[in-house]
Design a protein around this motif. Structure first.
Motif, PDB file in Angstrom:
ATOM      1  N   ILE A   1      -9.454  -4.840  -8.047  1.00 52.64           N
ATOM      2  CA  ILE A   1      -9.140  -6.277  -8.122  1.00 52.64           C
ATOM      3  C   ILE A   1      -8.304  -6.688  -6.918  1.00 52.64           C
ATOM      4  O   ILE A   1      -8.501  -7.745  -6.328  1.00 52.64           O
ATOM      5  CB  ILE A   1      -8.442  -6.627  -9.457  1.00 52.64           C
ATOM      6  CG1 ILE A   1      -8.047  -8.104  -9.463  1.00 52.64           C
ATOM      7  CG2 ILE A   1      -7.217  -5.794  -9.723  1.00 52.64           C
ATOM      8  CD1 ILE A   1      -7.968  -8.700 -10.823  1.00 52.64           C
ATOM      9  N   VAL A   2      -7.395  -5.807  -6.500  1.00 57.87           N
ATOM     10  CA  VAL A   2      -6.565  -6.113  -5.335  1.00 57.87           C
ATOM     11  C   VAL A   2      -7.417  -6.117  -4.076  1.00 57.87           C
ATOM     12  O   VAL A   2      -7.325  -7.014  -3.234  1.00 57.87           O
ATOM     13  CB  VAL A   2      -5.410  -5.093  -5.226  1.00 57.87           C
ATOM     14  CG1 VAL A   2      -4.550  -5.423  -4.028  1.00 57.87           C
ATOM     15  CG2 VAL A   2      -4.589  -5.093  -6.491  1.00 57.87           C
TER      16      VAL A   2
ATOM     17  N   ALA B   1      -4.773   2.050   3.655  1.00 56.76           N
ATOM     18  CA  ALA B   1      -4.935   2.044   2.196  1.00 56.76           C
ATOM     19  C   ALA B   1      -5.932   3.104   1.768  1.00 56.76           C
ATOM     20  O   ALA B   1      -5.707   3.822   0.793  1.00 56.76           O
ATOM     21  CB  ALA B   1      -5.382   0.655   1.732  1.00 56.76           C
TER      22      ALA B   1
ATOM     23  N   ALA C   1      -4.578   6.829   2.563  1.00 53.05           N
ATOM     24  CA  ALA C   1      -3.452   7.254   1.728  1.00 53.05           C
ATOM     25  C   ALA C   1      -3.871   7.441   0.282  1.00 53.05           C
ATOM     26  O   ALA C   1      -3.527   8.426  -0.354  1.00 53.05           O
ATOM     27  CB  ALA C   1      -2.322   6.238   1.831  1.00 53.05           C
ATOM     28  N   THR C   2      -4.634   6.488  -0.249  1.00 53.17           N
ATOM     29  CA  THR C   2      -4.820   6.495  -1.701  1.00 53.17           C
ATOM     30  C   THR C   2      -6.260   6.255  -2.116  1.00 53.17           C
ATOM     31  O   THR C   2      -6.500   5.866  -3.254  1.00 53.17           O
ATOM     32  CB  THR C   2      -3.964   5.399  -2.335  1.00 53.17           C
ATOM     33  OG1 THR C   2      -4.426   4.139  -1.837  1.00 53.17           O
ATOM     34  CG2 THR C   2      -2.512   5.548  -1.996  1.00 53.17           C
TER      35      THR C   2
ATOM     36  N   GLY D   1      -7.948   3.795  -1.322  1.00 48.42           N
ATOM     37  CA  GLY D   1      -8.093   2.370  -1.593  1.00 48.42           C
ATOM     38  C   GLY D   1      -7.230   1.897  -2.737  1.00 48.42           C
ATOM     39  O   GLY D   1      -6.910   2.664  -3.653  1.00 48.42           O
ATOM     40  N   VAL D   2      -6.833   0.643  -2.658  1.00 49.61           N
ATOM     41  CA  VAL D   2      -6.042   0.043  -3.735  1.00 49.61           C
ATOM     42  C   VAL D   2      -6.993  -0.307  -4.870  1.00 49.61           C
ATOM     43  O   VAL D   2      -8.211  -0.268  -4.686  1.00 49.61           O
ATOM     44  CB  VAL D   2      -5.302  -1.205  -3.212  1.00 49.61           C
ATOM     45  CG1 VAL D   2      -4.142  -0.801  -2.345  1.00 49.61           C
ATOM     46  CG2 VAL D   2      -6.229  -2.100  -2.431  1.00 49.61           C
ATOM     47  N   PRO D   3      -6.473  -0.626  -6.083  1.00 52.32           N
ATOM     48  CA  PRO D   3      -7.368  -0.961  -7.188  1.00 52.32           C
ATOM     49  C   PRO D   3      -8.334  -2.081  -6.816  1.00 52.32           C
ATOM     50  O   PRO D   3      -8.034  -2.925  -5.975  1.00 52.32           O
ATOM     51  CB  PRO D   3      -6.406  -1.419  -8.284  1.00 52.32           C
ATOM     52  CG  PRO D   3      -5.133  -0.738  -7.975  1.00 52.32           C
ATOM     53  CD  PRO D   3      -5.084  -0.597  -6.506  1.00 52.32           C
TER      54      PRO D   3
ATOM     55  N   TYR E   1       2.341   1.830  -3.335  1.00 53.15           N
ATOM     56  CA  TYR E   1       1.273   2.308  -4.207  1.00 53.15           C
ATOM     57  C   TYR E   1       1.030   3.800  -3.963  1.00 53.15           C
ATOM     58  O   TYR E   1       0.886   4.598  -4.909  1.00 53.15           O
ATOM     59  CB  TYR E   1       0.008   1.491  -3.922  1.00 53.15           C
ATOM     60  CG  TYR E   1      -1.222   1.895  -4.708  1.00 53.15           C
ATOM     61  CD1 TYR E   1      -1.316   1.624  -6.059  1.00 53.15           C
ATOM     62  CD2 TYR E   1      -2.296   2.509  -4.073  1.00 53.15           C
ATOM     63  CE1 TYR E   1      -2.449   1.976  -6.769  1.00 53.15           C
ATOM     64  CE2 TYR E   1      -3.439   2.853  -4.770  1.00 53.15           C
ATOM     65  CZ  TYR E   1      -3.500   2.586  -6.122  1.00 53.15           C
ATOM     66  OH  TYR E   1      -4.621   2.940  -6.819  1.00 53.15           O
ATOM     67  N   TYR E   2       1.019   4.182  -2.692  1.00 50.05           N
ATOM     68  CA  TYR E   2       0.847   5.603  -2.315  1.00 50.05           C
ATOM     69  C   TYR E   2       1.976   6.444  -2.919  1.00 50.05           C
ATOM     70  O   TYR E   2       1.724   7.478  -3.564  1.00 50.05           O
ATOM     71  CB  TYR E   2       0.851   5.671  -0.789  1.00 50.05           C
ATOM     72  CG  TYR E   2       0.816   7.051  -0.164  1.00 50.05           C
ATOM     73  CD1 TYR E   2      -0.085   8.013  -0.591  1.00 50.05           C
ATOM     74  CD2 TYR E   2       1.679   7.355   0.882  1.00 50.05           C
ATOM     75  CE1 TYR E   2      -0.120   9.256   0.012  1.00 50.05           C
ATOM     76  CE2 TYR E   2       1.644   8.591   1.496  1.00 50.05           C
ATOM     77  CZ  TYR E   2       0.748   9.548   1.052  1.00 50.05           C
ATOM     78  OH  TYR E   2       0.713  10.770   1.643  1.00 50.05           O
TER      79      TYR E   2
ATOM     80  N   VAL F   1       0.846  -1.204   0.000  1.00 50.98           N
ATOM     81  CA  VAL F   1       0.000   0.000   0.000  1.00 50.98           C
ATOM     82  C   VAL F   1       0.881   1.254   0.000  1.00 50.98           C
ATOM     83  O   VAL F   1       0.607   2.222  -0.722  1.00 50.98           O
ATOM     84  CB  VAL F   1      -0.944  -0.011   1.218  1.00 50.98           C
ATOM     85  CG1 VAL F   1      -1.568   1.353   1.425  1.00 50.98           C
ATOM     86  CG2 VAL F   1      -2.023  -1.057   1.054  1.00 50.98           C
TER      87      VAL F   1
END
Lengths: 492, 219
Positions: B179-180, B169, B172-173, B175-177, A183-184, A180
């Motif tokens: 599918i992940v 997750a 910060a963003t 959430g991740v994509p 990714y950030y 994560v």
């Protein structure tokens, strides 16, 4: 290769084991030899991909979720080879378990189903082009192998399975936190949402990642995937799980699962090295390697259980592999990949023969096994040769790869860590050699007729040893693949 | 919704999220811990929903609904079933007493704030300023995992850890994509199912689920 063929070759190593698993779950009467279909498919795809990627570069499919480069092809070949040996050894193992009343037809079917699901998850991890998919696949291996570790349902195996799931899931969760954070960092560096976990994209833009966030993420990744690779500090599950799992499953876990998790670390290392310079991962990996090596060597000195002895030997070899990763030059990475292959094959033979030995003597105590060479010459010889290979003596390939790691270490200015590692390896060598000598030599405990191993059980052992020795003499025709794979990780 | 209202709501949800983790540490009654865990799942879903609302993203709102179903309903349900099968519902005697646990939680929260300074500095928004809360829950989850001696308490610790990571997750963003995210949720669900089955087997083998009895394997 045209796109359709690429898709087939990239999906088959995951798809065929899944179909085999479903077949074992659905069909009541399926011969145990059907288990060889999926290793054969994995090997065939590995060979095809090896030929393709050395000539034409990496291939990808499914929106780049699945991707193969030289490292993928090498790992597929290793997984396929080890899985072929382990699956070939499974029918004999299950027959014995059934005869001893430890399992029944239902248990045997469940065993096959889980083994193939495990294979599918490992192949998915190797083929993942997306780091999120990589994480999902490695966590999936924990889930499917939990029941394999606890297959016998004894107190000890339930305990081993519990420790395995809790420690590995918590470790892997840390790796997800690391993912994560990477990714950030990638999103903040302006990489689009769809490709911010795409490995080639990240490698290409790694110099734009924020160093502080990448540093935190990489540390978590090394601890997290290191847990699954048997590296300190989250290694405690390994000796328990390896000693309790059925012998062919121990072989698969020790031979390839540890290595597959470590290749995940290698993938992140490329990104971290480009973002932070090579020092950071070097220090992390070298520290994990030396601590693991010291722990494995010291426990081996007092070890009284031969399956646990083999498990600690796996930790020793994973530590050497991590040290090679820390050195990080193309020579070191080539040696690491060769070491992964040699260790996988030799450890599979060692664990499989330890399964036969357990059946023969009904004990895992080293002190109660004497004169194995006289009592069961074929099994004794296989176990002895596997031990010779694990001690990294020629002609087996671990000799060449350990020499390569040591040479690369001194050449890269890591003389001290390499020298310390050498001393620890010598300690482990002495401990392992003394224990195995005790088991093989001396008068047998009974005066009964020598036990024959039989062709079905003996062939996989002989094949594993032969391939391991052949790799020690020459890596042809894989030399090109090996140097390509080493350039992917070590060439930056 | 104005920006200041959004920030306040986000901070409120994150505060509830952290508080739930601390309450789990405080209560020794396992049934109460499971109820609090379900409330934490709701707080997490609220964080995700607020982020999705703020950024006008329907996919994030859908994921928030999924999180509510999984973490506030499905996982607590599984835990409750395991608990009713288990009988004895109290944590026997944790390795660290309650007062020391709460002080540790405070220390871990401070540590989380210290560690996450570079993360906040990279992109200071209301969401990333709340990042340390997620990390603190990760650390508290780890603390529960290592100090509790009942099998089910360890599962709760693992789930706290996982909630914390999901919160990081999202903050910060966003959430991740997808599918992940799907793969992660599926893995967590399966891991809990596996642990639930293992507690059943543990009870069959040992008669109870005290982890102190897991000491057959050693060197």
């Amino acid at each position: 290769m045209n796109p359709a063929a690429t898709t087939v070759v990239l999906c088959a190593p995951v798809g065929v084991p899944l179909i085999t698993a479903a077949a074992f779950a659905g069909a009541r009467r399926l011969t145990a030899w059907a288990a060889l279909v999926s290793p054969a498919a994995v090997l065939a795809c590995g060979v095809t991909l090896a030929a393709t990627v050395t000539g034409h570069g990496p291939v990808a499919t499914g929106d780049r979720l699945l991707r193969a480069d030289a490292l993928t092809a090498w790992m597929l070949l290793v997984v396929g080879a080890v899985a072929a040996l382990a699956c070939a050894a499974s029918p004999a193992h299950l027959d014995r378990e059934r005869a001893a009343g430890h399992t029944d037809d239902r248990g045997a079917r469940q065993y096959h189903m889980l083994v193939h699901a495990f294979l599918a998850a490992m192949c998915a991890a190797v083929l993942a082009g997306n780091l999120g998919v990589l994480w999902v696949a490695i966590e999936a291996t924990t889930i499917v192998t939990a029941f394999l570790v606890g297959h016998r349902r004894t107190r000890a195996s339930v305990e081993a399975a519990w420790k395995y799931v809790v420690i590995c899931s918590a470790g892997i969760a840390l790796a997800f936190l690391g993912t994560v954070l990477i990714y950030y960092a990638a999103r903040q560096a302006g990489i689009s949402e769809g490709s911010a976990l795409d490995w080639p994209t990240l490698v290409a833009h790694a110099d734009r990642l924020d160093p502080d966030v990448t540093r935190l993420g990489t540390a978590l990744i090394v601890i997290g995937f290191g847990a699954k690779a048997g590296l300190v500090p989250l290694h405690a599950w390994l000796p328990d799980a390896h000693s309790q799992a059925p012998a062919p499953v121990s072989a698969l876990m020790s031979g390839v699962l540890l290595a597959v998790s470590f290749t995940a670390v290698l993938r992140y290392k490329v990104i971290a090295d480009a973002a932070l310079g090579p020092e950071f991962t070097r220090v992390l990996l070298a520290a994990a390697a030396l601590l693991t090596l010291a722990l494995a060597a010291s426990v081996l000195l007092g070890q009284r259980d031969y399956k646990r002895m083999l498990a600690y030997s796996s930790m020793e070899h994973m530590a050497l592999i991590a040290l090679g990763g820390a050195i990080g030059s193309p020579l070191a990475i080539a040696a690491v990949l060769l070491h992964i292959a040699g260790h996988g094959l030799a450890k599979t033979v060692a664990f499989t023969s330890s399964g036969h030995l357990l059946h023969l003597r009904h004990t895992t105590r080293i002190g109660r096994v004497r004169g194995l060479l006289t009592r069961a010459p074929g099994l004794g010889a296989a176990f002895a040769l596997a031990a010779v290979a694990l001690l990294a003596l020629p002609p087996f390939s671990l000799f060449a790869s350990e020499l390569g790691i040591v040479r690369a270490g001194f050449a890269a200015g890591m003389g001290w860590p390499t020298a310390v590692a050498l001393v620890l390896v010598l300690v482990a060598f002495a401990a392992l050699a003394a224990r195995v000598g005790h088991m093989l030599l001396g008068p047998p405990a009974t005066t009964a007729e020598p036990v024959r191993l039989g062709a079905a059980a003996g062939l996989p052992l002989a094949a594993g040893l032969l391939v391991c020795a052949a790799l020690g003499v020459t890596t042809w025709p894989l030399t090109h693949l090996l140097t390509d794979a080493a350039a992917i990780i070590g060439g930056h | 919704m104005s920006d200041s209202a959004y920030t306040q709501m986000l901070d409120l949800a994150c505060g509830a999220f952290l508080l739930a983790a601390v309450v789990v540490l405080w209560r020794r009654d396992l049934a109460a811990a499971v109820r609090v865990f379900a409330l934490q799942g709701l707080a997490l879903a609220a964080v995700a929903a607020l982020l999705g609302w703020h950024e006008d993203r329907w996919d994030v709102l859908a994921v928030a609904a999924g999180i509510a179903v999984l973490r506030a309903w499905a996982l607590p349900l599984l835990l409750r079933r395991a608990l009713s099968a288990d009988g004895a519902a109290r944590e026997t005697q944790p390795l660290v007493n309650v007062a020391a646990s709460l002080l540790s939680a405070a220390a871990l929260t401070l540590l989380a704030y210290a560690v996450s300074r570079p993360l906040v500095a990279l992109n200071p928004t209301p969401a990333t300023r709340a990042l340390p809360v997620g990390l603190a829950v990760v650390l508290i989850g780890f603390f529960v995992l290592v100090t509790r001696r009942r099998a089910l308490s360890q599962v709760v610790g693992f789930l706290l850890l996982d909630n914390g990571i999901t919160a990081v997750a999202f903050l910060a963003t966003s959430g991740v994509p997808l599918i992940v995210e799907l793969g992660v949720s599926f893995d967590v669900l399966l891991a809990v199912l596996v642990l639930r089955l293992l507690t059943t087997r543990m009870r069959a083998a040992f008669g109870h689920t005290d982890l102190d009895d897991l000491r057959e394997l050693h060197d």
